[in-house]
Scaffold this active site. Structure first.
Site, PDB file in Angstrom:
ATOM      1  NE  ARG A  53       0.470   1.252   3.807  1.00 44.70           N
ATOM      2  CZ  ARG A  53       2.110   2.081   3.789  1.00 44.70           C
ATOM      3  NH1 ARG A  53       2.904   1.712   3.620  1.00 44.70           N
ATOM      4  NH2 ARG A  53       1.878   3.019   3.856  1.00 44.70           N
ATOM      5  N   GLY A  54       0.279   2.569  -0.233  1.00 47.35           N
ATOM      6  CA  GLY A  54       1.058   3.814  -0.200  1.00 47.35           C
ATOM      7  C   GLY A  54       0.677   3.745  -1.555  1.00 47.35           C
ATOM      8  CB  ALA A  55      -0.405   7.450  -3.277  1.00 48.75           C
ATOM      9  NE  ARG A  90      -6.421   1.245  -1.440  1.00 44.34           N
ATOM     10  CZ  ARG A  90      -5.558   1.483  -0.075  1.00 44.34           C
ATOM     11  NH1 ARG A  90      -4.248   1.096   0.012  1.00 44.34           N
ATOM     12  NH2 ARG A  90      -5.947   2.122   0.889  1.00 44.34           N
ATOM     13  CD  GLN A 202      -2.590   1.980   7.785  1.00 52.18           C
ATOM     14  OE1 GLN A 202      -2.951   1.972   8.262  1.00 52.18           O
ATOM     15  NE2 GLN A 202      -2.944   1.802   5.814  1.00 52.18           N
ATOM     16  CG  ASP A 243      -3.586   8.243  -0.670  1.00 52.17           C
ATOM     17  OD1 ASP A 243      -3.236   8.840   0.767  1.00 52.17           O
ATOM     18  OD2 ASP A 243      -3.065   6.952  -0.798  1.00 52.17           O
ATOM     19  CG  ASN A 253      -1.909  11.749   3.884  1.00 47.91           C
ATOM     20  OD1 ASN A 253      -1.903  10.945   3.083  1.00 47.91           O
ATOM     21  ND2 ASN A 253      -1.974  11.902   5.153  1.00 47.91           N
ATOM     22  CE  LYS A 254      -4.460   5.758   5.127  1.00 48.33           C
ATOM     23  NZ  LYS A 254      -6.260   4.484   4.205  1.00 48.33           N
TER      24      LYS A 254
HETATM   25  C1  LIG Z   1       3.197   8.407  -0.515  1.00 44.69           C
HETATM   26  S1  LIG Z   1       1.691   7.484   0.492  1.00 44.69           S
HETATM   27  C2  LIG Z   1       1.379   7.292   1.102  1.00 44.69           C
HETATM   28  C3  LIG Z   1      -0.029   7.514   1.449  1.00 44.69           C
HETATM   29  O1  LIG Z   1      -0.989   5.823   1.754  1.00 44.69           O
HETATM   30  C4  LIG Z   1      -1.612   5.974   2.767  1.00 44.69           C
HETATM   31  O2  LIG Z   1      -2.512   5.139   2.674  1.00 44.69           O
HETATM   32  P1  LIG Z   1      -2.880   3.834   2.792  1.00 44.69           P
HETATM   33  O3  LIG Z   1      -1.798   2.929   3.323  1.00 44.69           O
HETATM   34  O4  LIG Z   1      -4.564   3.530   2.557  1.00 44.69           O
HETATM   35  O5  LIG Z   1      -2.585   3.247   1.061  1.00 44.69           O
HETATM   36  C5  LIG Z   1      -1.367   7.137   3.753  1.00 44.69           C
HETATM   37  O6  LIG Z   1      -2.275   8.086   3.019  1.00 44.69           O
HETATM   38  C6  LIG Z   1      -0.279   7.540   3.089  1.00 44.69           C
HETATM   39  O7  LIG Z   1      -0.193   8.764   3.529  1.00 44.69           O
END
Ligand SMILES: CSC[C@H]1O[C@H](OP(=O)(O)O)[C@H](O)[C@@H]1O
Length: 348
Positions: A53-55, A90, A202, A243, A253-254
């Site tokens: 995960r992570g953008a 997603r 996370q 994101d 963002n999260k």
């Molecule tokens: C560098 S992008 C990281 C960004 O993605 C995360 O979401 P997820 O863990 O649901 O993929 C979160 O929003 C982070 O800030």
């Protein structure tokens, strides 16, 4: 288990070049397990179920997933089916669509027999570029942190971050963590307040793991502690990832990021957003137009972790109904500056 070395590449082609290896982030920090993705369906599952995960990371994974789809079926129909499968995993991080669009544009005019190799090459380039972009974000962010630390040179610089925008969320270095890593390596005393980041944790599971692995002093806190820390003057700056940033500078963002931005604004704490150009979405006018992913209520109602014997177990905390929006939107007016590969910008 601590990985050898500090930050590292979080996705790599398999030895035979036909797939990619990623860390199963659902097991971290308790187990470091690399898993191989060898077809588009598995790559889609890995993104949708947040094995990875992570953008930027889901963008790179999707790019390789489309290449694997073309290895199975290089026809126009195969390209369309692979694209549709992966883009539907997603909805919020724009990097996913950006990467798929990039690979599709790169191969659409090629003969089918040439498409898979070209798609893998484009996916490799996307991954390599992301690592370089994040390193550049780190360099520009380092200059900013030097300036902030010079205001109070006799104590560590205190940074608060939310979720995980580290090397696990990108191909390497991270976005929000890149300046932190480079500042630590440059000898600037730095300490990080790590938001646990419910419900997927996370921060507690991934950011704390990353920072411990790099030797960066950090303290895990409940998501609701940040406002008090800022009110007490214990936070010099907030740095988060994102994101999607829209044309007017709104930041998706999260979930919980907006509340940190409000607390920062109320306490005069600078609020920085770190992003590469692949997370900027000029085609979306404002944050109100971003699709917010609603994930399973079970993520709120269940907890997973090792029991006293070290067995990984999942327990249900409540039987009540739950809602689980995975992201929120911070208006541009609450953002002090954007840390990008082009520099620290007061607007994108
Ligand atoms: C560098 S992008 C990281 C960004 O993605 C995360 O979401 P997820 O863990 O649901 O993929 C979160 O929003 C982070 O800030």
């Amino acid at each position: 288990m601590i990985l050898e070395g500090a930050h590292r590449r979080s996705i790599a082609r398999t030895a035979d070049g036909a797939g990619v290896a990623i860390l199963d982030q659902r097991l971290l920090p308790w187990e470091v397990k690399w898993v191989e993705l060898r077809d588009a369906a598995t790559a889609a599952a890995a993104i949708r179920e947040m094995w990875t995960r992570g953008a930027p990371m889901i963008g790179a994974t999707a790019a390789y997933g489309l290449a694997m789809a073309l290895a199975d079926d290089p026809s126009d129909a195969g390209l369309a089916a692979g694209y549709d499968l992966l883009v539907a995993t997603r909805p919020t991080a724009i990097n996913l669509r950006w990467a798929l669009d990039s690979v599709r544009a790169h191969v659409a005019d090629l003969a089918p027999a040439e498409r898979a190799a070209a798609a893998f090459a484009r996916a490799d380039a996307i991954a390599d570029e992301d690592a370089a972009l994040c390193r550049a974000i780190g360099e520009h962010g380092l200059a900013l942190l030097r300036t902030l630390h010079a205001r109070n040179p006799h104590r560590p610089l205190n940074i608060l971050t939310h979720c995980n925008a580290g090397w696990l969320a990108t191909v390497d270095y991270g976005t929000a963590t890149a300046p932190i890593y480079l500042a630590h390596d440059a000898g600037i005393p730095i300490h990080v307040w790590v938001d646990e980041t419910r419900p997927r944790n996370q921060g507690a599971l991934l950011t704390a793991f990353e920072l411990a692995n790099h030797g960066v002093p950090h303290t895990l806190v409940a998501d609701n502690a940040g406002g008090l820390l800022m009110m007490e003057g214990q936070v010099d700056a907030v740095i988060v990832g994102t994101d999607r940033v829209t044309a007017n500078g709104d930041v998706c963002n999260k979930i919980g990021t907006y509340l940190k931005a409000l607390a920062a604004h109320d306490n005069g704490v600078p609020f920085y957003v770190a992003l590469p150009y692949t997370t900027f979405d000029p085609a979306t006018a404002t944050g109100a137009d971003i699709p917010i992913e609603e994930r399973s209520a079970d993520e709120v109602k269940w907890l997973t972790g090792p029991d006293a014997e070290g067995m990984i177990r999942t327990v249900r905390v409540t039987g009540s109904p739950a809602a689980n929006p995975a992201f929120d939107v911070t208006p541009a007016r609450l953002v002090t500056a954007y840390i990008t590969e082009r520099g620290v910008l007061d607007k994108v």
